[in-house]
Design an enzyme around this catalytic site. Structure first.
Site, PDB file in Angstrom:
ATOM      1  N   GLU A 107       5.996  -5.466  -5.808  1.00  0.00           N
ATOM      2  CA  GLU A 107       6.704  -4.268  -5.328  1.00  0.00           C
ATOM      3  C   GLU A 107       7.949  -4.618  -4.526  1.00  0.00           C
ATOM      4  OE1 GLU A 107       3.808  -0.552  -4.260  1.00  0.00           O
ATOM      5  OE2 GLU A 107       3.481  -2.345  -3.087  1.00  0.00           O
ATOM      6  N   HIS A 158     -10.059 -18.325 -19.159  1.00  0.00           N
ATOM      7  CA  HIS A 158     -10.058 -17.477 -20.356  1.00  0.00           C
ATOM      8  C   HIS A 158      -8.652 -16.985 -20.694  1.00  0.00           C
ATOM      9  CE1 HIS A 158     -14.366 -17.683 -20.484  1.00  0.00           C
ATOM     10  NE2 HIS A 158     -14.442 -17.246 -19.241  1.00  0.00           N
ATOM     11  N   ASN A 164     -13.918  16.199  21.827  1.00  0.00           N
ATOM     12  CA  ASN A 164     -13.724  15.465  20.574  1.00  0.00           C
ATOM     13  C   ASN A 164     -14.953  14.591  20.374  1.00  0.00           C
ATOM     14  OD1 ASN A 164     -11.197  16.508  20.428  1.00  0.00           O
ATOM     15  ND2 ASN A 164     -10.117  14.569  20.679  1.00  0.00           N
ATOM     16  N   GLU A 195      -4.305  -6.474  -4.678  1.00  0.00           N
ATOM     17  CA  GLU A 195      -3.414  -5.818  -3.716  1.00  0.00           C
ATOM     18  C   GLU A 195      -2.313  -6.790  -3.270  1.00  0.00           C
ATOM     19  OE1 GLU A 195      -2.693  -2.963  -2.863  1.00  0.00           O
ATOM     20  OE2 GLU A 195      -1.709  -3.158  -0.927  1.00  0.00           O
ATOM     21  N   LYS A 238       1.657  -6.105  -3.783  1.00  0.00           N
ATOM     22  CA  LYS A 238       2.648  -6.150  -2.687  1.00  0.00           C
ATOM     23  C   LYS A 238       3.818  -7.049  -3.068  1.00  0.00           C
ATOM     24  CE  LYS A 238       1.876  -3.459  -0.884  1.00  0.00           C
ATOM     25  NZ  LYS A 238       0.805  -2.530  -0.975  1.00  0.00           N
ATOM     26  N   LYS A 292       7.481   6.635  -2.263  1.00  0.00           N
ATOM     27  CA  LYS A 292       6.331   6.585  -1.349  1.00  0.00           C
ATOM     28  C   LYS A 292       5.210   7.487  -1.842  1.00  0.00           C
ATOM     29  CE  LYS A 292       4.124   5.423   2.291  1.00  0.00           C
ATOM     30  NZ  LYS A 292       3.533   4.084   2.132  1.00  0.00           N
TER      31      LYS A 292
END
Ligand code: G6P
Length: 612
Positions: free
Chosen positions: A492, A508, A100, A485, A489, A607
């Site tokens: 949601e 503004h 790997n 974000e 969260k 999801k």
């Protein structure tokens, strides 16, 4: 991403190796193979392009058995995903290797070995390792000694497993930049790139550390560290409950996944960093050549993945000097786009199945004007990955909570790797800065751990939100998408209305909303925008708004009337968006728990949105 499984036992190990490969399938791969030593008639292998099931079918038709074996799933980096390029690679009929990672100096080694008469049968970088080992073995006659000598000549990243007919009682392993774990059995021992592959045969593990070489026998394990000293490594007992589809000690999947972030970020970095630079080949066989031609980047994504792309735009323009556009996939797919010459199309998706993102990719391919398409994705077998030219897989593991957490931070890590790779190839990235950022990336998992240690403090602060109906999130620069974000969260999972603004836009419009009932959350690392941000905070306080500020410990911000400051560990400004995401995730989580919502499955959300 490639996978390794190995075993030494008194029974036939073929079924163990195949089961191990199947357990690693989720990581994504494009060919598979196995090699076994049968004491009577030597070393044999079976390889197939495609799925492990095809390898299994081949083995059913022509069985291979042995008490010592290695197996591999390959994700092509050097050379196409063909049977000839699949691992294990052989030198003669006495030595086999699976690998790997990426060997950067493979071309030079290949020339040296060819001059000595070694014949190459694949296009892989891995094949140089097996012939180099054969060369060393001629001198020493001992596999461990040969491996110790050989790894000194390898540049890049590797996790290796080696077997030889000369010493058919042992399995050798070496780790540098690509993880390996030894599974301990009774009178039998195992090796894998991920303990998940060995869960069916043992629950006791020994993790190799960077630079370690291990000699694994049925009833004996010897490990040497990077200096060649014999060392003992701690034995770890695996407990049921650490399973991905199990919440373990956590109350919700979301919390478990938040706390997995140091670990999954570490995994996403593994095999992709050399000493002081990013391994460009980690993006695929043609990456170096393609990256040199990139003049522009178009990012397309949805939801949380879109926010990751927004952060990347700051990085790409700042560090790699590449113009970058970003758009939500549902808009991008339905408009006429003018494609600049040399544009790399980058799609970002946790699932790789989001209908809009997939449609945007298909449109881009049909357009034909893009240089290439690159998917940043968490699912190696997804449609997005299959249909893109290049892929970088995040290693977040299965994400169960509908609100994305660990997928986001691993996407950010992937996007920073992409930025550094593009900057390197195009000669736009200052050397000292590149070295500093690679170092910072290595330290990142530990810093994320420090941020998670603030959980209790954040839980306390969440009480301020329990009865509120509206909130505002502010950030500047690359922290603006982090604020977005954070707001996503919160809405949601707690169903509190949350909006994010670049802090400079406050006056503004949104300032009109600010009063004692509207908490304002701000992310404030210590960068050149800090002083400006401090003025924005004054504007909020002057209107009676309550401030919650996540601030660099060196930012000089202090608690006061209506101002709650949470000190964050100091971090390089470029990596700050990754670190500052964590307290916002924890904040949303605790607010949702207080409000008694269904944290893992919020109402009306899915999801993976596979329909328009
Ligand atoms: C849904 C999920 C979000 C996710 C978005 C994009 O809306 O609820 O958490 O960010 O889809 O998903 P993807 O799998 O493409 O990243």
């Amino acid at each position: 991403m490639c996978g390794i499984v190995g075993a030494v036992a008194e029974r036939n190990v073929t079924p163990i190796l195949i089961e191990g490969l199947k357990r690693l399938e989720y990581r994504g791969y494009d060919s598979a193979g196995v090699a076994l030593i049968d004491e009577r008639d030597g070393l044999h292998r079976c390889r197939r392009a495609g799925k492990v099931s095809e390898l299994q079918a081949a083995l059913a038709a022509a069985p291979l058995a042995g008490r010592l074996g290695i197996a591999h799933t390959r994700w092509a980096t050097h050379g196409a995903p063909t049977e000839a390029n699949a691992h294990p690679h052989f030198s003669g009929h006495e030595l086999a290797v699976v690998h790997n990672g990426i060997i950067e100096n493979h071309e030079a080694l290949r020339e040296q070995l060819k001059a000595k008469g070694y014949v190459f049968t694949s296009q892989t970088d891995t094949e140089v390792i097996v012939h180099l080992l054969a060369e060393k073995l001629k001198g020493t006659g001992d596999l461990a000694a040969a491996l110790k000598q050989a790894v000194k000549e390898l540049h890049g990243a590797y996790g290796l497993a080696v077997i030889s007919t000369r010493q058919p009682d042992r399995l050798l392993a070496a780790r540098s930049g690509s993880p390996l774990v030894i599974g301990l059995g009774l009178g039998e021992n195992f090796l894998a790139s991920d303990q998940l592959a060995l869960r069916q045969v043992t629950d006791r593990f020994v993790y190799l550390e960077e630079g370690d070489i291990a000699e694994i026998q049925r009833d004996r394990l010897t490990i040497w560290d990077v200096d060649g000293q014999s060392v003992e490594r701690e034995q770890v007992q695996y407990h049921e409950g650490a399973e991905a589809a199990d919440k373990g000690a956590y109350r919700h999947f979301m919390l478990k996944e938040i706390f997995e972030q140091p670990d999954v970020v570490q995994r996403t970095l593994e095999g992709r960093l050399a000493n002081d630079h990013v391994l460009v080949q980690a993006f695929g066989p043609q990456a170096a050549e393609l990256f040199a031609r990139v003049r522009n980047v178009q990012i397309v994504a949805c939801g949380t993945s879109y926010h990751a792309g927004m952060v990347a735009r700051y990085w790409l323009e700042d560090l790699a000097g590449i113009p970058c556009q970003i758009e939500v996939a549902s808009e991008f797919r339905y408009r006429k786009v003018v494609v600049q010459p040399g544009t790399l199309f980058v799609s970002i998706s946790q699932s790789g199945e989001t209908a809009d993102t997939l449609a945007a990719l298909r449109n881009a391919r049909a357009d034909g004007g893009y240089l290439a398409s690159l998917a940043l994705c968490n699912v190696g077998t997804s449609s997005l990955v299959r249909e893109s030219d290049l892929t970088l897989l995040t290693q977040a593991g299965p994400e169960i909570g509908v609100a994305s957490t660990k997928a986001f931070t691993t996407q950010l890590v992937g996007l920073l790797l992409l930025t550094l790779a593009l900057g390197q190839v195009r000669g736009k990235l200052d050397n000292a800065l590149r070295i500093e950022l690679v170092e910072e990336l290595r330290r990142l998992p530990a810093r994320l751990g420090e941020a998670l240690a603030m959980d209790r403090t954040i839980e306390k602060i969440s009480e301020l939100f329990a009865e509120k109906h509206h909130t505002l999130f502010l950030g500047r620069g690359a922290q603006y998408p982090v604020a977005m974000e954070g707001a996503l969260k919160l809405k949601e999972i707690s169903y509190i209305h949350a909006e994010a603004y670049p802090a400079g836009e406050l006056k503004h419009g949104p300032l009109a909303l600010v009063d004692a009932d509207m908490p304002v959350v701000t992310v404030a690392p210590n960068n050149e925008l800090l002083e400006k941000l401090k003025s924005n905070l004054q504007e909020v306080r002057a209107r009676g708004g309550e401030l919650i500020v996540f601030a660099d410990e060196q930012a000089g911000l202090e608690n006061g009337e209506g101002t709650h400051v949470v000190n964050m560990p100091h971090i390089h400004d470029i990596l700050a968006p990754i670190l500052y995401t964590l307290p916002l995730q924890l904040l949303s989580y605790h607010v949702a728990v207080l409000r008694g919502t269904d944290v893992d499955q919020p109402r009306n959300l899915a999801k993976s949105v596979t329909v328009e």
